[in-house]
Design an enzyme around this catalytic site. Structure first.
Site, mmCIF file in Angstrom:
data_model
loop_
_atom_site.group_PDB
_atom_site.id
_atom_site.type_symbol
_atom_site.label_atom_id
_atom_site.label_comp_id
_atom_site.label_asym_id
_atom_site.label_seq_id
_atom_site.Cartn_x
_atom_site.Cartn_y
_atom_site.Cartn_z
ATOM 1 N N GLY A 1 0.849 -1.193 0.000
ATOM 2 C CA GLY A 1 0.000 0.000 0.000
ATOM 3 C C GLY A 1 0.876 1.231 0.000
ATOM 4 O O GLY A 1 2.104 1.132 0.080
ATOM 5 N N GLY B 1 2.803 3.553 1.470
ATOM 6 C CA GLY B 1 3.408 3.688 2.794
ATOM 7 C C GLY B 1 3.950 5.081 3.035
ATOM 8 O O GLY B 1 4.238 5.461 4.166
ATOM 9 N N ARG B 2 4.122 5.817 1.946
ATOM 10 C CA ARG B 2 4.671 7.166 2.104
ATOM 11 C C ARG B 2 4.173 8.108 1.012
ATOM 12 O O ARG B 2 4.700 9.205 0.851
ATOM 13 C CB ARG B 2 6.179 7.116 2.074
ATOM 14 C CG ARG B 2 6.725 6.432 0.819
ATOM 15 C CD ARG B 2 8.175 6.659 0.735
ATOM 16 N NE ARG B 2 8.805 5.772 -0.228
ATOM 17 C CZ ARG B 2 10.066 5.857 -0.546
ATOM 18 N NH1 ARG B 2 10.818 6.771 0.009
ATOM 19 N NH2 ARG B 2 10.581 5.033 -1.419
ATOM 20 N N LYS C 1 4.605 11.984 -3.060
ATOM 21 C CA LYS C 1 5.435 10.915 -2.488
ATOM 22 C C LYS C 1 6.358 11.512 -1.422
ATOM 23 O O LYS C 1 7.017 12.514 -1.678
ATOM 24 C CB LYS C 1 6.260 10.270 -3.609
ATOM 25 C CG LYS C 1 7.012 9.021 -3.218
ATOM 26 C CD LYS C 1 7.422 8.270 -4.476
ATOM 27 C CE LYS C 1 8.305 7.089 -4.200
ATOM 28 N NZ LYS C 1 8.629 6.373 -5.448
ATOM 29 N N ASP D 1 9.236 5.234 7.649
ATOM 30 C CA ASP D 1 8.950 6.518 8.304
ATOM 31 C C ASP D 1 8.036 7.411 7.467
ATOM 32 O O ASP D 1 7.757 8.546 7.846
ATOM 33 C CB ASP D 1 10.268 7.253 8.606
ATOM 34 C CG ASP D 1 11.088 7.491 7.346
ATOM 35 O OD1 ASP D 1 10.603 7.159 6.228
ATOM 36 O OD2 ASP D 1 12.211 7.999 7.460
ATOM 37 N N GLY D 2 7.618 6.900 6.315
ATOM 38 C CA GLY D 2 6.702 7.686 5.484
ATOM 39 C C GLY D 2 7.377 8.787 4.683
ATOM 40 O O GLY D 2 6.706 9.541 3.984
ATOM 41 N N ARG E 1 -2.073 -0.399 -9.731
ATOM 42 C CA ARG E 1 -0.958 -1.314 -10.046
ATOM 43 C C ARG E 1 -1.487 -2.726 -10.237
ATOM 44 O O ARG E 1 -2.602 -3.026 -9.799
ATOM 45 C CB ARG E 1 0.032 -1.313 -8.863
ATOM 46 C CG ARG E 1 0.486 0.071 -8.462
ATOM 47 C CD ARG E 1 0.767 0.138 -6.949
ATOM 48 N NE ARG E 1 0.984 1.517 -6.524
ATOM 49 C CZ ARG E 1 2.171 2.062 -6.319
ATOM 50 N NH1 ARG E 1 3.251 1.341 -6.429
ATOM 51 N NH2 ARG E 1 2.284 3.337 -5.966
ATOM 52 N N ASP F 1 3.921 -4.803 -7.601
ATOM 53 C CA ASP F 1 3.335 -3.580 -7.033
ATOM 54 C C ASP F 1 3.948 -2.334 -7.674
ATOM 55 O O ASP F 1 3.473 -1.227 -7.433
ATOM 56 C CB ASP F 1 3.522 -3.536 -5.511
ATOM 57 C CG ASP F 1 4.962 -3.741 -5.099
ATOM 58 O OD1 ASP F 1 5.516 -4.803 -5.420
ATOM 59 O OD2 ASP F 1 5.545 -2.838 -4.474
#
Ligand code: AMP
Ligand code: MG
EC number: 2.7.7.-
Length: 487
Positions: free
Chosen positions: A90, A92-93, A113, A125-126, A183, A252
């Protein structure tokens, strides 16, 4: 031309609801500042290029401000990573801020992003660091200029926010544009979590918005899958013809639109090397340069598996069977053009392979060789280029074959030959060392080199006065740069 507050939103993916994505607000960067913006990408949103310099631009794309109509969402997906299935990935950042449509009626996803943690951040940590944001920005705009389908990049915003990787770095955000951020892994997620209703909703969404012409076909989903196979075959043919190595071809990171997507430790070849591995954590070379071709098919098979609820296995297999022949046809067509040939002969495949083998054995610069081949007549060019080869006798034999082939090809002037070849053989590519120089300067606060390099790469086929330094082989320090995957 629009001002920033005049964008028109229509957030179609967000409307699919919470089973597909989660509402998350961007986490602002400290002291956001413009590093670089792409005028061409701004034009896709009808934005006046002058707005890139305004403080509100850096605030919007540095996570401080948001349009009232934006609906930032983190998307859920899964995927096969290095051959193994990861059940939940997913954004994540990254966040899908919203979808904008321009005056021509095209929709563009705005994806930020490096926007902070989401429910899909796992151990991360995103954040994204400046170097990887610059690399993604430059690569997307450079690939586009080469005519290779890709996501685009609007801008990079730098900051003073500390981010820890192998050492302390600074956080940045890149604003990515694509018609969709769906994706292969989105389909895999709903397939493997056994959610047939959402799976069907996703398939309808993609079909209606991105493959509407397939609706007219007797089996719309099959037609859509076929089209995805065809687009991927063509995209990967272009990567191989231009020496682009993606580096992390997990499912992905494969776009449902057949565009180059999710840049990591990518590289353009300097010396031709079929076995080149640009990702130094790819110990087995799963995603080496030449493996991209079979991996494209492997990834399409993974997507096919996820589409078995909609399409029969026989039909999926048949569609997958289109991939290799299509890939080969596109690749050969491009390589013929790169060699200056206008007709097709049976033996052209071996002519190309013979050249690549010689280049591989002698470590010849892939881009510069092909560019120089068009500078002069075939006879003069090969006479000058032979010095680059260790196996001169081998090259001479190839050159005789090539000259004979060119003679059979047609009657054209050297002017015509040069013009035609230079239009497909770039002089400037995004070499790792050029990106590194720009990054080093940017990390010390000087963004002029990133901007200059971006500018040069937007016109890769056109010789630009005073830009000779961008059309050189790498210096020794720049030959085998290890690009970190922690980005
Ligand atoms: P990538 O290899 O960049 O395609 O990322 C694979 C997965 O890891 C995706 O789900 C990303 O969103 C996630 N990811 C990568 N880097 C970070 C990070 N710094 N923080 C949170 N998630 C991340
Ligand atoms: Mg990814």
């Amino acid at each position: 031309m629009k001002a920033l507050d005049e964008l028109t939103f229509d957030n179609r993916f967000a409307r699919l609801g919470d089973a597909f994505s989660t509402h998350v607000l961007p986490e602002p960067l400290d002291e956001p500042r413009l590093v670089v913006a792409s005028k061409a990408a701004m034009a896709l949103l009808d934005l006046d290029p002058a707005v890139a310099e305004t403080p509100v631009f850096a605030e919007l794309f540095g996570g401080h401000k948001l349009w009232a109509e934006a609906e930032p969402r983190a998307m859920v997906y899964s995927g096969h990573q290095f051959g193994g299935y990861t059940p939940q990935l997913g954004d994540g950042r990254g966040l899908l801020l919203g979808e904008v449509y321009n005056e021509a009626g095209e929709h563009w996803d705005l994806h930020l992003k490096g926007a902070g943690m989401t429910p899909y951040s796992r151990m991360g940590d995103g954040r994204a660091v400046l170097r990887s944001s610059i690399r993604e920005f430059l690569a997307s705009e450079a690939l586009h200029a080469l005519g290779i389908p890709t996501s685009r990049a609007l801008c990079v915003i730098g900051s003073s926010t500390p981010v820890w990787r192998e050492k302390q770095e600074r956080g940045a955000m890149v604003l990515r544009l694509a018609h969709s951020h769906i994706r292969f892994g989105h389909f895999e997620y709903f397939y493997y979590t056994k959610k047939p209703e959402q799976q069907a909703e996703l398939a309808e969404h993609v079909l209606n918005l991105h493959y509407p012409e397939c609706r007219e076909q007797p089996e719309p989903y099959l037609a859509m899958f076929r089209e995805i196979v065809e687009r991927n075959a063509e995209m990967i043919a272009k990567w191989q013809a231009y020496g682009f190595c993606h580096g992390v071809l997990n499912t992905d990171n494969m776009s449902i639109l057949g565009i180059t997507f999710d840049f990591g430790p990518f590289a353009f070849l300097d010396d031709f090397d079929a076995h080149f591995i640009c990702n130094h954590s790819d110990h087995e070379g799963r995603y080496s340069f030449s493996n991209q071709v079979p991996i494209g098919q492997w990834n399409l098979s993974a997507l096919a598996q996820a589409l078995t609820p909609f399409i029969s296995v026989e039909a999926l297999k048949e569609a997958l069977g289109l991939y290799l022949p299509l890939y080969q046809a596109h690749y050969l067509d491009l390589m013929r053009r790169r060699l200056g040939l206008t007709t097709a002969e049976e033996d052209d495949q071996t002519l190309v392979e013979g050249l690549l083998k010689l280049m591989q054995n002698s470590g010849v610069d892939y881009t510069l060789f092909l560019r120089r081949l068009g500078d002069e007549s075939a006879t003069l060019a090969v006479a000058r280029l032979r010095d680059d080869f260790v196996d001169m006798a081998g090259f001479d034999a190839w050159a005789e074959r090539y000259k004979a082939r060119v003679a059979r090809d047609g009657d054209y002037t050297q002017e015509q030959r040069r013009e035609r070849m230079h239009a497909v053989n770039p002089l400037y590519i995004l070499r790792n060392y050029l990106a590194q120089n720009a990054i080093t300067a940017a990390e010390s606060g000087d963004y002029s080199e990133v901007r200059r390099l971006h500018d040069v790469l937007t016109r890769p086929f056109e010789e630009q006065a005073g830009m000779e330094q961008y059309a050189q082989r790498p210096p020794d320090w720049g030959k085998h740069l290890e690009i970190s995957c922690s980005s």
